[in-house]
Write a protein that holds these residues in place. Structure first.
Motif, PDB file in Angstrom:
ATOM      1  N   ARG A  28      16.499  -7.689 -63.597  1.00 43.86           N
ATOM      2  CA  ARG A  28      17.807  -7.375 -63.015  1.00 43.86           C
ATOM      3  C   ARG A  28      18.426  -8.592 -62.340  1.00 43.86           C
ATOM      4  O   ARG A  28      19.648  -8.679 -62.215  1.00 43.86           O
ATOM      5  N   SER A  48      25.755 -18.970 -67.205  1.00 44.14           N
ATOM      6  CA  SER A  48      25.355 -19.019 -68.614  1.00 44.14           C
ATOM      7  C   SER A  48      23.852 -18.753 -68.712  1.00 44.14           C
ATOM      8  O   SER A  48      23.124 -18.851 -67.715  1.00 44.14           O
ATOM      9  N   LYS A  76      24.148 -13.254 -64.792  1.00 47.58           N
ATOM     10  CA  LYS A  76      25.130 -13.226 -65.870  1.00 47.58           C
ATOM     11  C   LYS A  76      26.427 -12.558 -65.420  1.00 47.58           C
ATOM     12  O   LYS A  76      27.523 -12.974 -65.798  1.00 47.58           O
ATOM     13  N   ASP A  77      26.317 -11.487 -64.618  1.00 45.23           N
ATOM     14  CA  ASP A  77      27.515 -10.824 -64.107  1.00 45.23           C
ATOM     15  C   ASP A  77      28.331 -11.743 -63.206  1.00 45.23           C
ATOM     16  O   ASP A  77      29.563 -11.605 -63.116  1.00 45.23           O
ATOM     17  N   LEU A  78      27.647 -12.688 -62.542  1.00 46.51           N
ATOM     18  CA  LEU A  78      28.348 -13.633 -61.671  1.00 46.51           C
ATOM     19  C   LEU A  78      28.873 -14.850 -62.430  1.00 46.51           C
ATOM     20  O   LEU A  78      29.392 -15.783 -61.802  1.00 46.51           O
ATOM     21  N   GLY A  79      28.744 -14.844 -63.742  1.00 45.35           N
ATOM     22  CA  GLY A  79      29.337 -15.902 -64.546  1.00 45.35           C
ATOM     23  C   GLY A  79      28.397 -17.005 -64.955  1.00 45.35           C
ATOM     24  O   GLY A  79      28.857 -18.006 -65.527  1.00 45.35           O
ATOM     25  N   GLU A 128      20.337 -10.321 -65.012  1.00 43.60           N
ATOM     26  CA  GLU A 128      21.571  -9.586 -65.286  1.00 43.60           C
ATOM     27  C   GLU A 128      22.606  -9.832 -64.207  1.00 43.60           C
ATOM     28  O   GLU A 128      23.804  -9.987 -64.496  1.00 43.60           O
ATOM     29  N   ALA A 129      22.148  -9.912 -62.954  1.00 43.96           N
ATOM     30  CA  ALA A 129      23.084 -10.198 -61.868  1.00 43.96           C
ATOM     31  C   ALA A 129      23.660 -11.601 -61.991  1.00 43.96           C
ATOM     32  O   ALA A 129      24.855 -11.824 -61.733  1.00 43.96           O
TER      33      ALA A 129
END
Length: 320
Positions: free
Chosen positions: A201, A212, A207-210, A204-205
């Motif tokens: 997770r 790469s 990636k959600d914050l931008g 995933e967090a």
């Protein structure tokens, strides 16, 4: 209460068993080596001489066994001895081996940790499969692979890449290849044990914050696997420093490491005190920096542990 007493005895047994193991198989041999390293053998054949001279009432410690490691004979320059060169060469090869194992082992461990749970036992078994074969046979196999008429040279000449055999055996490259091959599982296993516990997770967090995938790997995965990197590095570096078999079989005469120097002093020159002094110095060279490092980690982790304990304290703030 009886069950409390049994619990206390069980805890003492669990804690005391590793201490007893270390005392019998590490501290006792270490003190025997330390004792021999301070003995003056003279022309005798056995090194177990008394350090205390009862007639003169003097404790005779031959510190020259240690000084001769760092001081050249006949007024030569300090630290320019074959022993210091062997120490430095051993540290260099051990560091290079640990680095290569890390570069090769991290992708292996990452792939196993991210594979399906049903496939992981088979992949781990493949990593540990070389341990089922004799260590000496595996090193001898590399002699056949890297020899002038070995598999690699035959393949290069068959592909017309070279017209004559390339000298690969008895070089620094062959020794690094053998040491990396032998110690690679010691890097993969602790890395896998760390990476398999990683909370996905967090990625995933990121990636959600931008972030790469590559940036998330460097900022999330690598820092969280620091414990596995350090453990694997130490598991490879420490035995590689004193390696004897691989340099003897795959290394050339210019690749003289401290393990071979100790063997020569012990069995060729029959100088047990100097060989013991070399071994004690090598142990101190590895254990002392490692102990200082772990002490630094403990001091750095103590404020964090105290902060967590304060957060878990149910008593009202300011109330004693």
């Amino acid at each position: 209460m009886p069950w409390v007493r049994r619990l206390t005895l069980g805890r003492r047994f669990v804690i005391g068993l590793p201490f007893a193991w270390l005392t019998v198989f590490f501290l006792a041999p270490f003190f025997i080596l330390l004792y021999i390293s301070l003995v003056d053998m003279g022309r005798d054949i056995h090194p177990f001489k008394p350090l205390w001279d009862s007639q003169a009432g003097v404790l005779r410690l031959k510190v020259e066994n240690y000084l001769s490691i760092f001081r050249a004979e006949a007024g030569g320059p300090l630290f320019e001895t074959v022993y210091v060169s062997a120490y430095l060469r051993s540290i260099g090869y051990a560091f290079a081996t640990a680095f290569l194992c890390l570069v090769l082992g991290y992708p292996f461990a990452y792939f196993i940790a991210r594979s399906q749970p049903g496939v992981r036992p088979a992949l781990l078994m493949m990593v540990m499969l070389p341990f089922w074969t004799s260590f000496l046979l595996r090193v001898y196999a590399w002699k056949g692979i890297l020899a002038d008429q070995g598999v690699v040279n035959q393949l290069l000449m068959w592909c017309h890449i070279t017209t004559e055999p390339v000298q690969m055996l008895y070089t620094s490259v062959s020794m690094l290849v053998g040491m990396t091959y032998v110690y690679l599982p010691f890097m993969v296993l602790p890395l896998y044990a760390t990476l398999v516990k990683l909370d996905l997770r967090l990625l995933e967090a990121a990636k959600d914050l931008g972030a790469s995938p590559w940036k998330a790997f460097w900022l999330v995965t690598v820092p969280l696997s620091k414990a596995g990197i350090v453990a694997g590095f130490m598991l490879v570096f420490i035995p590689a420093v004193g390696e004897f078999v691989i340099p003897s079989l795959l290394g050339g005469p210019e690749n003289l490491m401290v393990g071979r120097v100790v063997w020569d002093e012990m069995f060729t020159s029959n100088n047990w005190p100097r060989a013991s002094a070399l071994a004690v110095s090598m142990i101190a060279l590895v254990v002392v920096p490692l102990a200082l490092y772990y002490r630094h980690l403990g001091n750095a982790a103590q404020p964090i542990a105290d902060g967590r304990a304060a957060d878990l304290d149910p008593s009202p703030k300011g109330v004693t």
